[in-house]
Design an enzyme around this catalytic site. Sequence first.
Site, short mmCIF file in Angstrom:
data_model
loop_
_atom_site.label_atom_id
_atom_site.label_comp_id
_atom_site.label_asym_id
_atom_site.label_seq_id
_atom_site.Cartn_x
_atom_site.Cartn_y
_atom_site.Cartn_z
N SER A 37 72.84 -29.13 17.28
CA SER A 37 72.99 -30.21 16.30
C SER A 37 73.39 -31.49 17.01
O SER A 37 74.44 -31.55 17.66
CB SER A 37 74.05 -29.84 15.27
OG SER A 37 74.34 -30.99 14.50
N HIS A 40 68.54 -30.08 15.57
CA HIS A 40 69.00 -30.21 14.19
C HIS A 40 69.60 -31.60 14.01
O HIS A 40 70.45 -32.02 14.80
CB HIS A 40 70.03 -29.12 13.92
CG HIS A 40 70.50 -29.04 12.50
ND1 HIS A 40 69.76 -28.41 11.51
CD2 HIS A 40 71.63 -29.48 11.91
CE1 HIS A 40 70.42 -28.48 10.37
NE2 HIS A 40 71.57 -29.13 10.58
N ASP A 68 71.60 -34.05 11.42
CA ASP A 68 72.42 -34.06 10.20
C ASP A 68 72.50 -35.46 9.62
O ASP A 68 73.09 -36.35 10.23
CB ASP A 68 73.83 -33.57 10.54
CG ASP A 68 73.85 -32.08 10.76
OD1 ASP A 68 73.39 -31.34 9.88
OD2 ASP A 68 74.32 -31.66 11.83
N MET A 121 73.94 -37.80 6.74
CA MET A 121 75.03 -37.85 5.74
C MET A 121 75.11 -39.25 5.16
O MET A 121 75.10 -40.23 5.90
CB MET A 121 76.35 -37.50 6.41
CG MET A 121 76.32 -36.16 7.13
SD MET A 121 77.88 -35.86 7.94
CE MET A 121 77.57 -34.27 8.71
N HIS A 137 68.27 -32.29 8.25
CA HIS A 137 69.12 -31.75 7.19
C HIS A 137 69.71 -32.90 6.38
O HIS A 137 70.61 -33.59 6.85
CB HIS A 137 70.22 -30.90 7.87
CG HIS A 137 71.23 -30.32 6.92
ND1 HIS A 137 72.40 -29.75 7.36
CD2 HIS A 137 71.24 -30.19 5.57
CE1 HIS A 137 73.08 -29.31 6.33
NE2 HIS A 137 72.42 -29.57 5.23
N MET A 173 71.99 -34.30 3.82
CA MET A 173 73.18 -34.12 2.97
C MET A 173 73.35 -35.43 2.22
O MET A 173 74.24 -36.24 2.52
CB MET A 173 74.39 -33.79 3.85
CG MET A 173 74.33 -32.39 4.43
SD MET A 173 75.38 -32.19 5.88
CE MET A 173 74.27 -32.77 7.14
N MET A 230 74.67 -22.58 4.41
CA MET A 230 75.76 -23.31 5.07
C MET A 230 76.95 -22.37 5.26
O MET A 230 77.35 -21.68 4.32
CB MET A 230 76.20 -24.52 4.24
CG MET A 230 75.21 -25.68 4.21
SD MET A 230 74.78 -26.35 5.83
CE MET A 230 76.38 -26.88 6.44
N ASP A 251 74.42 -22.64 9.62
CA ASP A 251 74.85 -23.95 10.12
C ASP A 251 76.32 -24.16 9.80
O ASP A 251 76.71 -24.16 8.64
CB ASP A 251 73.98 -25.02 9.43
CG ASP A 251 74.31 -26.44 9.86
OD1 ASP A 251 75.05 -26.62 10.84
OD2 ASP A 251 73.80 -27.37 9.20
#
Length: 228
Positions: free
Chosen positions: A6, A31, A33, A35, A65, A67, A136, A174
Amino acid sequence: MIIAPSLLAADFTSLGKEAARAERAGADWLHLDIMDGQFVPNISFGPAVVAAVRPHAKKLFFDVHLMCGKPEILLEPFAAAGADEIIVHVELGEKIPQLLWKIRALGKRVGLAINPPTAINEVQPYLDKIDLLLVMTVNPGFGGQTFIHECLPKIQQAAAWRHDRKLSYRVEVDGGINNETVAECARAGADTFVAGTSLFGARSLKGAITKMRKIAYDNDPALADLKV
Ligand code: DX5
Ligand code: ZN
């Protein structure tokens, strides 16, 4: 079996170099992330950063991913930035069918994520429409958290549904994945492992990926069956 470092745990002053380092170290996927400060209480980076990193790791599969509370406004930008797969959260409820359809229409692999407090039954209606289910194993928002063991039965259920319904989605985990928890997740049926702190924080990224992959293989129930 996929090992996906990640980027959240990489050196933010040199993300291109860090992605290239992950590729050289034998990572299968990267990966990413995303946010938004609304769906989770933190902000990471956006499509411009993903587009800037993309040329530095041309062969790596970009596992994005989201979020984010309003992923509908982000799907096209992340697709254009070089995402290979886009994951949205089942907690968004009634928006999900359209989001999954839109990701597919953009020609990207389709992922669905579920948070620790959410019942695994929530993902049932979508299992035949996804390429990956992300279970998760921490509450999303921050790297470096402790693995929540109560999530293991959800991994088992996800793998059991896949087998019973003859589906082929990946089961990804994850959050808090290290050399101990990767073994537990592999035994429960996970096949795709995201790890930030334990990989980018290691002295040798290559050594850490190689070791994590071996532990996951050694604990893979499908392989264990073959040994009988
Ligand atoms: C958490 C993120 C994870 C995070 C994992 O919100 O979704 O991908 O980067 O980090 P570690 O492996 O440090 O728990
Ligand atoms: Zn993630």
